[in-house]
Design a protein around this motif. Sequence first.
Motif, PDB file in Angstrom:
ATOM      1  N   ARG A   1       0.826  -1.213   0.000  1.00  0.00           N
ATOM      2  CA  ARG A   1       0.000   0.000   0.000  1.00  0.00           C
ATOM      3  C   ARG A   1       0.861   1.264   0.000  1.00  0.00           C
ATOM      4  NH1 ARG A   1      -2.746  -3.846   2.738  1.00  0.00           N
ATOM      5  NH2 ARG A   1      -4.859  -4.242   1.982  1.00  0.00           N
ATOM      6  N   VAL A   2       1.958   1.231   0.733  1.00  0.00           N
ATOM      7  CA  VAL A   2       2.865   2.382   0.752  1.00  0.00           C
ATOM      8  C   VAL A   2       3.529   2.548  -0.617  1.00  0.00           C
ATOM      9  CG1 VAL A   2       4.979   3.320   1.758  1.00  0.00           C
ATOM     10  CG2 VAL A   2       3.271   2.245   3.234  1.00  0.00           C
ATOM     11  N   ALA A   3       4.003   1.451  -1.185  1.00  0.00           N
ATOM     12  CA  ALA A   3       4.663   1.517  -2.496  1.00  0.00           C
ATOM     13  C   ALA A   3       3.693   1.994  -3.573  1.00  0.00           C
ATOM     14  CB  ALA A   3       5.246   0.152  -2.862  1.00  0.00           C
ATOM     15  N   MET A   4       2.419   1.661  -3.438  1.00  0.00           N
ATOM     16  CA  MET A   4       1.420   2.111  -4.413  1.00  0.00           C
ATOM     17  C   MET A   4       1.283   3.633  -4.391  1.00  0.00           C
ATOM     18  SD  MET A   4      -1.441  -0.966  -4.054  1.00  0.00           S
ATOM     19  CE  MET A   4      -2.583   0.141  -3.343  1.00  0.00           C
ATOM     20  N   GLU A   5       1.447   4.235  -3.212  1.00  0.00           N
ATOM     21  CA  GLU A   5       1.381   5.694  -3.096  1.00  0.00           C
ATOM     22  C   GLU A   5       2.509   6.362  -3.880  1.00  0.00           C
ATOM     23  OE1 GLU A   5       1.562   6.767   0.999  1.00  0.00           O
ATOM     24  OE2 GLU A   5      -0.224   5.610   1.518  1.00  0.00           O
TER      25      GLU A   5
END
Length: 153
Positions: free
Chosen positions: A82-86
């Motif tokens: 989820r962080v990498a998607m940001e």
Amino acid sequence: MLKFSKKLLYAIEAVVDIAYNSGGEPVQIREVTSRQGVPQRYLEQVMQRLVKAGILKGIRGPRGGYLLARERAKITVGDIARVAMEVGDGEESGLPSDVATGPIGQAVIRPLWTEFQEQILVMMDEITVEELTTRAFRNGVPSEVYNRITYTI
């Protein structure tokens, strides 16, 4: 949405590397890039986001680096994803913008892709960093933890 970008894979690899090699001491980004062959430019931005998200803790100073902010068993691959998607490239669906743009693409294919991505995230939420470090150990991946141990008598 979820896209298996280099940033996503490198982010997971970096967090697992830090968990596996820290031994309670901060791990510098250059150590991660050296061990994993990950380009530093991909990691810098995502590492800052992982700190803001409470997955990593940044330690300043000459012996600084990164540590896990939580226990390995409480960080999931889904958290990291989820962080990498940001940090992603702005491609919302994970599909190229010129794919599935017709009526069937818009009404069926893109929603189906979103369902796939949601299911993948559910699966990622079931895999912890603890499990991945155990896999690394079982597969004989060398760890810097043993090099950091000093014995004093």
